[in-house]
Design an enzyme around this catalytic site. Sequence first.
Site, PDB file in Angstrom:
ATOM      1  N   TYR A 151     -34.620  33.140  36.688  1.00 55.79           N
ATOM      2  CA  TYR A 151     -35.312  31.942  35.758  1.00 55.79           C
ATOM      3  C   TYR A 151     -36.312  32.616  35.352  1.00 55.79           C
ATOM      4  CZ  TYR A 151     -37.873  27.900  34.755  1.00 55.79           C
ATOM      5  OH  TYR A 151     -38.374  26.915  34.162  1.00 55.79           O
ATOM      6  N   ASP A 246     -39.532  40.602  34.505  1.00 51.89           N
ATOM      7  CA  ASP A 246     -40.288  39.452  34.464  1.00 51.89           C
ATOM      8  C   ASP A 246     -41.016  39.558  35.882  1.00 51.89           C
ATOM      9  OD1 ASP A 246     -41.230  36.734  35.346  1.00 51.89           O
ATOM     10  OD2 ASP A 246     -39.258  35.957  34.611  1.00 51.89           O
ATOM     11  N   LYS A 274     -48.798  33.645  37.481  1.00 49.92           N
ATOM     12  CA  LYS A 274     -49.089  33.024  39.257  1.00 49.92           C
ATOM     13  C   LYS A 274     -50.168  33.778  39.522  1.00 49.92           C
ATOM     14  CE  LYS A 274     -44.357  31.512  39.773  1.00 49.92           C
ATOM     15  NZ  LYS A 274     -44.537  30.101  39.682  1.00 49.92           N
TER      16      LYS A 274
END
Length: 436
Positions: A151, A246, A274
């Site tokens: 994702y 990613d 994050k």
Amino acid sequence: MRVSRSREVAHDSERLYEQACHVIPGGVNSPVRSWKAVGGRPLFLQRGRAAEVIDADGRAYLDFLGSWGALILGHAPPRVSAAIAQRAKAGTSFGAPTAGEVELARLLVEAVPSVEQVRLVNSGTEATMSALRLARAATGREAILKFAGCYHGHVDALLVRAGSGPLTLGVPDSPGVPPSVTALTGTAEFNDVTGVRDLLRARGGELAAVIVEPVAGNMGVVAPLPGFLETLREETARAGCLLVFDEVITGFRVAPGGAQERYGVAADMTCLGKVLGHGMPLGAYGGRREIMETVAPLGPVYQAGTLAGNPLAIAAGLAALNQLRPELYRRLERRSGQLERGLHEAADAADVAVQVPRVGSMMGLFFGPGPVQNYRDAQAMDRRAYGRFFWALLRRGVYLPPAPFESLFVSAAHNQAEIEKTIDAAGAAFREVRTP
């Protein structure tokens, strides 16, 4: 799975959820927060301290969600909180450059050697979207390749066989995404070394980029098999397309330099988020200088954001990243290893088959036999068993991700006693799973 809401969920959370459903679609601002994957209605959280979160009724839980991996130092670490408060006194946003942006960018370039220049954005989704735009411009090609179960945010072109929320909710492709956009996105199987090599040798010349989570964290935790990342590096270089890592989850989480440091494989472009903002909206993408210098205002590739490099987010990021010392990672490794071993032993004692894959302080929890190496393996695991386990632990004061395909995170705030408490609670919870 049916859940007694009055028994399982705090009264104030019930009231807040009912109010939220009148003004927010589904009552939540991100789908996986809805708890549909585990049944029942979500808790509303009001504050956190160290390794705990406190719900709307004042009940405390040991937290292994950690704002989906962002809070490597735990909740409200004093230096981060103080930095945000101090920065807010001087203004929250200017829409102009600030010194903090330069300091943070220099830190990122030093931490990730493959990143020579970096652009700050507001989220991981913005980072991946921008990186792909840049890759297409740099190569003059349009097609991209991603991996099933990975994702990369809710970018139109990447909502194809996605993990995280789409995987949990059973909607790997979203209405509203034009077929003409997804037609440019190919998919391959994570950890399929031979298949990826053959695909890239046959079709690599058509690709602008291959994007991958170097450690998959959105179909549970799935580590790369030996040779997988190395094959991606070799074959993308051969094909003249860009390799995009990613590292929104893995960046600063699995090592100071992310998965690239841990596995010794350098990407052409890197996406971060994050931990980078430690709970504040902050993302980044970066790469080789010749690629990044095609971004406006130096080059023709347009990307902008009014709140990019927001001073509050920058202050939080700097305060957090400057605390990430080698001893902190050693402590995270010890605590995470303790939890991993304890969960295995507790499950074995209860005669429950589980997989607990771990990379550093991120780990998965799958109910079922056999290793999980890709999207198909993850889908074959027992989701209902995870749901029962989630509720059994919640009753015992332990808060896990409310979905079976998410990652658990250990923070520097978790101490040995709290890990031991979690293992003890898990032993009882595994027995409930065995005899529902």
